[in-house]
Design a protein around this motif. Structure first.
Motif, short mmCIF file in Angstrom:
data_model
loop_
_atom_site.label_atom_id
_atom_site.label_comp_id
_atom_site.label_asym_id
_atom_site.label_seq_id
_atom_site.Cartn_x
_atom_site.Cartn_y
_atom_site.Cartn_z
N UNK A 149 0.82 -1.21 0.00
CA UNK A 149 0.00 0.00 0.00
C UNK A 149 0.85 1.26 0.00
N UNK A 150 2.08 1.14 0.56
CA UNK A 150 2.92 2.33 0.66
C UNK A 150 3.84 2.54 -0.54
N UNK A 151 3.88 1.55 -1.45
CA UNK A 151 4.83 1.61 -2.56
C UNK A 151 4.73 2.91 -3.37
N UNK A 152 3.51 3.38 -3.71
CA UNK A 152 3.43 4.63 -4.49
C UNK A 152 3.98 5.83 -3.73
N UNK A 153 3.69 5.89 -2.43
CA UNK A 153 4.15 7.03 -1.63
C UNK A 153 5.67 7.02 -1.51
N UNK A 154 6.23 5.83 -1.23
CA UNK A 154 7.69 5.74 -1.09
C UNK A 154 8.37 6.09 -2.41
N UNK A 155 7.79 5.61 -3.51
CA UNK A 155 8.36 5.91 -4.83
C UNK A 155 8.36 7.43 -5.06
N UNK A 156 7.25 8.06 -4.76
CA UNK A 156 7.14 9.51 -4.96
C UNK A 156 8.15 10.24 -4.09
N UNK A 157 8.31 9.80 -2.85
CA UNK A 157 9.27 10.45 -1.94
C UNK A 157 10.69 10.34 -2.47
N UNK A 158 11.04 9.13 -2.93
CA UNK A 158 12.40 8.91 -3.44
C UNK A 158 12.68 9.84 -4.61
N UNK A 159 11.68 9.95 -5.50
CA UNK A 159 11.86 10.78 -6.69
C UNK A 159 11.96 12.27 -6.33
N UNK A 160 11.21 12.67 -5.32
CA UNK A 160 11.19 14.09 -4.93
C UNK A 160 12.44 14.47 -4.13
#
Ligand SMILES: Nc1ncnc2c1ncn2[C@@H]1O[C@H](COP(=O)(O)OP(=O)(O)OP(=O)(O)O)[C@@H](O)[C@H]1O
Length: 326
Positions: A287-298
């Motif tokens: 469930x957290x994969x999209x959020x973590x991905x976005x954080x890494x990219x940002x």
């Protein structure tokens, strides 16, 4: 509707095994009073296999895979339930049925050890009453597909494990069975030979529209050949469905492989599972994969990022530890 190649309903096999405690006293006692314990090797399994389908049959050691295959091949009688293969009841061992299927076991040598495989091939021709012309053409085809060359003229005992498996397969398929039960056909083989056997099974399946039920501890075999898997443990089915769905449905996490510029500690983003050069593998709740991905990219200069389901080995392990209902 087309009849399935295999139809198994509530199939069971219970073994009665003598039970004895250690020690002389127990040994003497057991002469008079035998105690038995029941092993439910296969405990009420049901599934169908469609004609031409390749299905992976997975489970840990002792799960009941070989016992099931033996029942389907007519080598063992079920103690309950029903099995029909190619419209026949395997346990009746009708010649008509035996001539349409093959059971190949990677850990069992079915060829004469001291003779060249060519002699065993001839013997199988006679046993299966294959017409000469058909025999010659199938044999030539198998020699070609499996790249057997002059291996068939050497005594089997002089062949390597992989070479032996190839001639075993050829011998078992000379009668062009429509149903293949393959029990660990790549056991102990090196990667090149595993690949070769895999390609052959796929080819045979395509060429003859044969149905295949395959057990293997090598997930690469299963991933290459089987769209569908049946997973069993303790004689019961834990999962029956798409191999791809197994990972998507069951794994509660995703694996992120990320390459970032500079030396960054990623422990804050998820469970660090490995590091290869600059590439770090992180495990994060699905469930957290999209959020973590976005954080890494940002927050970082990301050079490369992939999000994947965990390796199928891990998912299956998870399944065994959880014992999910079908
Ligand atoms: N002839 C037999 N007598 C008693 N018990 C047996 C017999 N054959 C199998 N079993 C038991 O039945 C269970 C299932 O065995 P089976 O060989 O079918 O498992 P498997 O899934 O093929 O395992 P593996 O991956 O190790 O080959 C095991 O507990 C095994 O010890």
């Amino acid at each position: 509707m087309q009849e399935p190649a295999v139809r198994v309903a509530e199939l069971r096999r219970v073994f009665r095994v003598p039970e004895r405690e250690a020690g002389l006293k127990a040994a003497v006692g057991s002469l008079f009073r035998r105690r038995h314990r029941e092993v439910r090797a296969v405990d009420g399994i049901s599934f169908d296999i469609a004609p031409g389908e390749i299905v992976g049959f997975l489970g840990p050691n002792g799960a009941g895979k070989t016992t099931t295959l033996k029942m389907l091949a007519g080598l063992l009688q079920p103690t309950g339930g029903e099995a029909r293969v190619l419209g026949d009841v395997p346990g009746r061992r009708r010649t008509g049925y035996l001539r349409r299927m093959a059971l190949v076991m990677g850990n069992r040598n079915q060829l004469h050890w001291d003779l060249p495989a060519a002699d065993s091939f001839d013997l199988n021709r006679a046993i299966y009453q294959i017409p000469w012309a058909e025999y010659r053409s199938t044999r030539a085809e198998l020699v070609d597909l499996l790249d057997l060359g002059d291996l068939v003229t050497k005594p089997v005992r002089n062949l390597s494990l992989g070479e032996r498996m190839k001639v075993e397969l050829a011998a078992a398929l000379l009668h062009r069975p429509e149903m293949l039960f393959l029990d660990e056909p790549t056991l102990g083989l090196d990667l090149t030979m595993q690949r070769r056997i895999r390609a052959f099974v796929a080819d045979y399946n395509r060429r003859y529209s044969a149905s295949v039920l395959l057990t293997s501890h090598y997930m690469a075999d299963v991933e290459a050949l089987c769209k569908r898997v049946i997973v069993i443990d303790h004689g019961r089915i834990l999962f029956d469905g798409d191999l791809a769905a197994l990972a998507t449905d069951l794994a509660a996490y995703k694996e992120l492989a990320v390459t970032i510029e500079g030396d960054v500690d990623l422990a804050d983003y998820g469970d660090v599972r490995g590091r290869e050069g600059d590439r770090v593998t992180l495990r994060v709740p699905k469930a957290q994969a999209p959020v973590v991905t976005a954080r890494l990219l940002a927050e970082h200069t990301v050079l490369d990022l992939t999000v994947e389901d965990p390796p199928i080995e891990d998912v299956i392990e998870l399944l065994f530890s959880r014992g999910v209902a079908p």
